[in-house]
Design an enzyme around this catalytic site. Structure first.
Site: not given
Ligand SMILES: Cc1cc2nc3c(=O)[nH]c(=O)nc-3n(C[C@H](O)[C@H](O)[C@H](O)COP(=O)(O)O)c2cc1C
Length: 211
Positions: A189-190
């Site tokens: 998710h970055r």
């Protein structure tokens, strides 16, 4: 061409303070070993960023040829754009883009010329064609055609047909002494893991950075 949907998740590994070596050079060597073992192309390639006297940055890939407690060494033509920028402004940034491992390393430091003895040692270890090419190429200068370059190469080859190719006076190396080194590991998710090592009088301090 639609490129805005090109993306992937980064899930290969996680990085935590207790997994990191206290010495960034030792940590770098571990990651470099991984990059070499993964057989990704040009595992020692690094992007070198320099800045000219107008503040204009420029960058290019070169091959890392040595790393030790002093820093990171590469070799190049001393008349090149990078070499003239670094001799005016030795502040430099190196970037190792190890995408297949979902990793990058960024080195902030100062460049200095390596000794002639060290340059000579490395130059002698290169294949003869690369030694000749160093003589033939006025790196970063305009040249009319590829044919002109090949003609120059042929002349140099003939000139140094017998015996060792001497070290050109316009060829050398730079040692980048680091003062900050960042290790980046892609996360889900970055939410990537980033750790910055900063050199202080008491040694290297490490802090986690937001992704
Ligand atoms: C994978 C790769 C490795 C390279 N290695 C070197 C190198 O070790 N030394 C070098 O001078 N140029 C190397 N080059 C060429 C440089 O990227 C660059 O074109 C050249 O040094 C001239 O840069 P400058 O005009 O910005 O000084 C390499 C290029 C690539 C793509």
């Amino acid at each position: 061409m639609k490129i805005d949907a090109i993306r992937r998740s980064y899930t290969k590994d996680k990085l935590d303070l207790d997994k990191l070596n206290a010495d960034p050079i030792a940590q770098f060597e571990l990651w470099l070993k991984d990059a070499i073992a993964t057989e990704l192309p040009d595992p020692t390639a690094m992007c070198v960023a320099s800045v000219d006297s107008n503040g204009q940055p420029s960058q290019r890939l070169v091959l890392l040829k040595d790393v030790n407690t002093a820093g990171f060494t590469f070799y190049t033509n001393l008349g090149s754009r990078k070499a003239s920028e670094l001799s005016e402004n030795p502040k430099v940034c190196l970037h190792f883009p190890w995408h297949p491992l979902e990793r990058q390393v960024i080195v902030y430091g100062t460049a200095e010329r390596v000794s002639n003895t060290q340059v000579m040692q490395y130059f002698l270890s290169r294949p003869k064609e690369s030694q000749l090419a160093a003589w033939a190429s006025e790196q970063s200068r305009p040249i009319s055609t590829r044919q002109a370059l090949m003609q120059k190469f042929a002349e140099i080859k003939h000139k140094f047909e017998h015996g060792e190719v001497p070290l050109p006076s316009f060829w050398g190396g730079f040692l980048v002494r680091p003062h900050q080194i960042e290790f980046w590991q892609g996360g889900e998710h970055r939410l990537h893991d980033r750790f910055m090592y900063k050199k202080s009088e008491s040694g290297w301090q490490i802090e986690r950075l937001c992704p």
